[in-house]
Motif scaffolding. Structure first.
Motif, PDB file in Angstrom:
ATOM      1  N   ALA A 432       0.830  -1.206   0.000  1.00  0.00           N
ATOM      2  CA  ALA A 432       0.000   0.000   0.000  1.00  0.00           C
ATOM      3  C   ALA A 432       0.864   1.256   0.000  1.00  0.00           C
ATOM      4  O   ALA A 432       0.554   2.245  -0.663  1.00  0.00           O
ATOM      5  CB  ALA A 432      -0.935  -0.006   1.208  1.00  0.00           C
ATOM      6  N   SER A 433       1.961   1.244   0.747  1.00  0.00           N
ATOM      7  CA  SER A 433       2.876   2.385   0.761  1.00  0.00           C
ATOM      8  C   SER A 433       3.573   2.546  -0.587  1.00  0.00           C
ATOM      9  O   SER A 433       3.654   3.645  -1.140  1.00  0.00           O
ATOM     10  CB  SER A 433       3.925   2.202   1.869  1.00  0.00           C
ATOM     11  OG  SER A 433       4.892   3.232   1.826  1.00  0.00           O
ATOM     12  N   ASN A 434       4.049   1.441  -1.145  1.00  0.00           N
ATOM     13  CA  ASN A 434       4.758   1.488  -2.424  1.00  0.00           C
ATOM     14  C   ASN A 434       3.877   1.949  -3.575  1.00  0.00           C
ATOM     15  O   ASN A 434       4.381   2.477  -4.566  1.00  0.00           O
ATOM     16  CB  ASN A 434       5.319   0.103  -2.772  1.00  0.00           C
ATOM     17  CG  ASN A 434       6.490  -0.301  -1.894  1.00  0.00           C
ATOM     18  OD1 ASN A 434       6.945   0.460  -1.050  1.00  0.00           O
ATOM     19  ND2 ASN A 434       6.973  -1.509  -2.096  1.00  0.00           N
ATOM     20  N   ARG A 435       2.568   1.719  -3.448  1.00  0.00           N
ATOM     21  CA  ARG A 435       1.635   2.065  -4.530  1.00  0.00           C
ATOM     22  C   ARG A 435       0.765   3.276  -4.189  1.00  0.00           C
ATOM     23  O   ARG A 435      -0.234   3.523  -4.854  1.00  0.00           O
ATOM     24  CB  ARG A 435       0.724   0.869  -4.823  1.00  0.00           C
ATOM     25  CG  ARG A 435       1.439  -0.361  -5.347  1.00  0.00           C
ATOM     26  CD  ARG A 435       0.433  -1.469  -5.633  1.00  0.00           C
ATOM     27  NE  ARG A 435       1.054  -2.659  -6.196  1.00  0.00           N
ATOM     28  CZ  ARG A 435       0.377  -3.732  -6.627  1.00  0.00           C
ATOM     29  NH1 ARG A 435      -0.952  -3.737  -6.528  1.00  0.00           N
ATOM     30  NH2 ARG A 435       1.015  -4.766  -7.133  1.00  0.00           N
ATOM     31  N   ASN A 436       1.135   4.010  -3.180  1.00  0.00           N
ATOM     32  CA  ASN A 436       0.315   5.124  -2.708  1.00  0.00           C
ATOM     33  C   ASN A 436       0.256   6.233  -3.759  1.00  0.00           C
ATOM     34  O   ASN A 436       1.255   6.908  -4.011  1.00  0.00           O
ATOM     35  CB  ASN A 436       0.914   5.662  -1.403  1.00  0.00           C
ATOM     36  CG  ASN A 436       0.006   6.664  -0.721  1.00  0.00           C
ATOM     37  OD1 ASN A 436      -0.991   7.107  -1.291  1.00  0.00           O
ATOM     38  ND2 ASN A 436       0.346   7.027   0.504  1.00  0.00           N
ATOM     39  N   PRO A 437      -0.921   6.485  -4.384  1.00  0.00           N
ATOM     40  CA  PRO A 437      -1.020   7.525  -5.414  1.00  0.00           C
ATOM     41  C   PRO A 437      -0.711   8.918  -4.880  1.00  0.00           C
ATOM     42  O   PRO A 437      -0.253   9.783  -5.641  1.00  0.00           O
ATOM     43  CB  PRO A 437      -2.477   7.427  -5.882  1.00  0.00           C
ATOM     44  CG  PRO A 437      -2.947   6.086  -5.435  1.00  0.00           C
ATOM     45  CD  PRO A 437      -2.191   5.780  -4.188  1.00  0.00           C
ATOM     46  N   ALA A 438      -0.951   9.143  -3.583  1.00  0.00           N
ATOM     47  CA  ALA A 438      -0.655  10.454  -3.009  1.00  0.00           C
ATOM     48  C   ALA A 438       0.839  10.760  -3.075  1.00  0.00           C
ATOM     49  O   ALA A 438       1.241  11.927  -3.086  1.00  0.00           O
ATOM     50  CB  ALA A 438      -1.140  10.511  -1.561  1.00  0.00           C
ATOM     51  N   LEU A 439       1.662   9.733  -3.123  1.00  0.00           N
ATOM     52  CA  LEU A 439       3.116   9.911  -3.215  1.00  0.00           C
ATOM     53  C   LEU A 439       3.609   9.735  -4.641  1.00  0.00           C
ATOM     54  O   LEU A 439       4.380  10.542  -5.150  1.00  0.00           O
ATOM     55  CB  LEU A 439       3.836   8.906  -2.302  1.00  0.00           C
ATOM     56  CG  LEU A 439       3.446   8.877  -0.819  1.00  0.00           C
ATOM     57  CD1 LEU A 439       4.350   7.907  -0.075  1.00  0.00           C
ATOM     58  CD2 LEU A 439       3.515  10.260  -0.216  1.00  0.00           C
ATOM     59  N   GLY A 441       1.805   9.400  -7.545  1.00  0.00           N
ATOM     60  CA  GLY A 441       1.027   9.949  -8.643  1.00  0.00           C
ATOM     61  C   GLY A 441      -0.043   9.001  -9.131  1.00  0.00           C
ATOM     62  O   GLY A 441      -0.145   7.852  -8.683  1.00  0.00           O
ATOM     63  N   PRO A 442      -0.877   9.461 -10.091  1.00  0.00           N
ATOM     64  CA  PRO A 442      -2.017   8.656 -10.558  1.00  0.00           C
ATOM     65  C   PRO A 442      -1.615   7.361 -11.258  1.00  0.00           C
ATOM     66  O   PRO A 442      -2.433   6.456 -11.395  1.00  0.00           O
ATOM     67  CB  PRO A 442      -2.743   9.598 -11.524  1.00  0.00           C
ATOM     68  CG  PRO A 442      -1.718  10.631 -11.916  1.00  0.00           C
ATOM     69  CD  PRO A 442      -0.823  10.786 -10.742  1.00  0.00           C
ATOM     70  N   ASP A 443      -0.365   7.251 -11.727  1.00  0.00           N
ATOM     71  CA  ASP A 443       0.081   6.016 -12.371  1.00  0.00           C
ATOM     72  C   ASP A 443       0.826   5.105 -11.409  1.00  0.00           C
ATOM     73  O   ASP A 443       1.612   4.248 -11.825  1.00  0.00           O
ATOM     74  CB  ASP A 443       0.952   6.336 -13.591  1.00  0.00           C
ATOM     75  CG  ASP A 443       2.249   7.052 -13.220  1.00  0.00           C
ATOM     76  OD1 ASP A 443       2.393   7.452 -12.040  1.00  0.00           O
ATOM     77  OD2 ASP A 443       3.113   7.217 -14.110  1.00  0.00           O
ATOM     78  N   ALA A 444       0.566   5.259 -10.124  1.00  0.00           N
ATOM     79  CA  ALA A 444       1.270   4.466  -9.104  1.00  0.00           C
ATOM     80  C   ALA A 444       1.044   2.973  -9.274  1.00  0.00           C
ATOM     81  O   ALA A 444       1.877   2.167  -8.870  1.00  0.00           O
ATOM     82  CB  ALA A 444       0.824   4.892  -7.706  1.00  0.00           C
ATOM     83  N   GLY A 445      -0.078   2.572  -9.874  1.00  0.00           N
ATOM     84  CA  GLY A 445      -0.383   1.160 -10.065  1.00  0.00           C
ATOM     85  C   GLY A 445       0.123   0.599 -11.376  1.00  0.00           C
ATOM     86  O   GLY A 445      -0.209  -0.537 -11.728  1.00  0.00           O
TER      87      GLY A 445
END
Length: 542
Positions: A432-439, A441-445
């Protein structure tokens, strides 16, 4: 014996009932933290969190709530799922000795692995780590490069012999697992488990592959382990364990016994060689450069108060095998799958590797670790697909958890910190931390190696995620950061460099599914057997 078992059962029941009473009738400061409803009072959210297909639940936790989420444990207990960067800093660094591994986790890991880093706590853990840190240094990684390359070339030759007549479907997870075991065997323990010349690994390697999927299904036993571990002698506890009518539990015990027996055999051989002098040590598999040899040498010269016992050294051996095998093999398999899905990335990476090789078979350590695109591919895979997705901690005393952003409580008020009572289970949301969009960006996934070739978003730098590696929680941080992360990185890069310079990887027509577990693993469809077939073809003569 029956009287002892009866008394133990009564104590166990009374202890569990007392804990349930407190959970139901005593108000908790966690009541105001938002989170999903429990499936039931008895099960809470545990079946959702620890489910091999539980990716959707973890995704919901990280997207529908704030950086700290209340989840329900068994029989009314309340837990916290944490991926807020400031809260994570408190858990893994600032207050790391308050947020320790739970008695349940320590007890289960101790039964599997003995007295190693994963089961030690407090001052004992610090002492073990102090002695072990030097043997995981970059200089030592350089010394072990010949071992890494030798094993990787054996892997290459084994695969090449199977694709002589054209592209073939090969279970790449099986080969990555065997390679990872042999790498940790030779470079870690100075012992060869699997020369990679047979069609299948030996029974010991096969048992190790089954350990994590089997152990993951036994989480329902965890709440009872601390009570069991207080009963009588180790021999009595073992007898109790043998009486439990669970096929999976007995299988885990068998694997643990096999690991322990192998470790003792290797340790005995290593001690004998050391008593015979340097010439005998040099004749061993690791030629004295392996981690265990260096650790034993350091232990012999350490002061009395810093020296580890023989049981602790044996525990480190089991820990090396457990921690280094499935995590790295899974990361390598995932990387090759992603490269197969993105042929342009695979071709670009292969071109970088071939240029660095310059016609030679080996790329020197300093050149290899600095290859920008190889590094970007590895970092992005370990960001988006961290092999270990969550880890558990438990508060040893009351503590206040700070937050980077206030969260809105169930009563409508905003909280900038959360009082966390003693005994609270805390789940660190690595993925969840590694994929956090708040950090990120919108392409975190999205798997996007190029993100590492440009400056990272300022939100990532400003967040100060407390991970030891690249703003990620993949290898954790603080005093319990993965001590072998440089070993793992070196291993990944050497194997990828050797394989990609020789083979083209494409997707199989079989449906590969990644399963959530202590270490995530792939299967074909709904099968329980870890596997990941890929189509492999030679790109040039070897």
């Amino acid at each position: 014996m029956h009287d002892v078992l009866g008394f133990a059962l009564i104590c166990l029941i009374l202890g569990v009932l007392g804990r349930i009473f407190v959970r139901v009738f005593v108000k908790s400061p966690l009541d105001n933290v938002p989170g999903p409803p429990a499936l039931s009072f008895a099960k809470g959210n545990i079946p959702q969190l620890y489910n091999r297909n539980g990716w959707g639940f973890i995704k919901d936790l990280s997207e529908k709530y704030g950086g700290v989420v209340k989840i329900h444990g068994t029989y009314g207990s309340k837990q916290l799922f944490v991926f807020d960067p400031v809260a994570l800093s408190s858990v893994v660094i600032k207050d790391q000795y308050i947020y320790e591994r739970s008695d349940e986790t320590v007890s289960s890991t101790h039964l599997l692995l003995g007295d190693g880093l994963l089961t030690s706590q407090g001052e004992r853990h610090r002492k073990q780590r102090k002695l072990m840190n030097p043997v995981f240094s970059i200089n030592h990684m350089r010394e072990m490069m010949p071992i890494f390359y030798r094993i990787s070339r054996n892997l290459r030759d084994a695969i090449a012999s199977r694709v002589d007549n054209g592209a073939q479907d090969i279970d790449i997870l099986d080969w990555m697992s065997r390679t990872a075991l042999e790498l940790v065997g030779q470079a870690g323990l100075g012992y060869s488990f699997d020369p990679l010349i047979r069609d299948k690994a030996d029974s010991y390697a096969e048992a190790l592959k089954a350990l994590i999927p089997t152990a993951f299904t036994l989480r329902t036993y965890l709440p009872f382990l601390p009570y069991v571990m207080k009963i009588g002698t180790p021999a009595m506890r073992r007898r109790i364990l043998e009486l439990i009518p669970s096929t999976r539990l007995q299988r885990v015990k068998e694997i643990s016994d096999a690991v322990d027996a192998h470790s003792k055999r290797i340790f005995k051989q290593k001690k004998q060689a050391m008593t015979q002098g340097d010439e005998a040590v040099l004749k061993q598999v690791g030629e004295g450069r392996d981690i265990l040899s260096r650790l034993m040498q350091a232990n012999m010269t350490a002061s009395e108060e810093d020296r580890l016992s023989e049981n602790e050294l044996l525990g480190q051996m089991s820990t090396f095998i457990f921690a280094a095998m499935d995590t790295t093999s899974g990361a390598l398999a995932h990387t090759l799958q992603l490269l197969a899905e993105c042929p342009d990335v695979q071709n670009k990476l292969r071109a970088e590797i071939l240029e660095a090789q310059g016609g030679e078979q080996e790329i020197p350590y300093d050149t290899l670790v600095d290859l920008p695109y190889l590094d970007a591919v590895c970092r992005e895979t370990l960001r988006l697909h961290a092999p270990v997705t969550i880890v558990n901690r438990k508060t040893r005393e009351d503590v206040v958890m700070p937050l980077s952003q206030p969260i809105r409580g169930t009563d409508g008020t905003y909280m900038s910190e959360i009082p966390v009572p003693k005994g609270t289970e805390v789940v660190v949301g690595i993925l969840a931390s590694n994929r956090n969009p708040a950090l990120w960006g919108p392409d975190a996934g999205v798997w996007k190696p190029e993100r590492w070739l440009a400056p990272l978003p300022e939100t990532v730098n400003a967040a100060r995620v407390p991970g030891v590696y690249s703003h990620l929680m993949t290898f954790l941080g603080g005093g319990r950061a993965c001590i072998g992360f440089k070993f793992s990185q070196t291993e990944m890069k050497v194997v990828l460099a050797v394989l990609l310079s020789s083979f083209k990887f494409s997707l199989s027509n079989k449906d590969v599914v990644w399963n959530s577990a202590e270490v995530q693993y792939p299967t074909v469809g709904t099968s329980n057997q870890p596997a990941m077939p890929m189509k492999i073809d030679r790109i040039k003569s070897i």
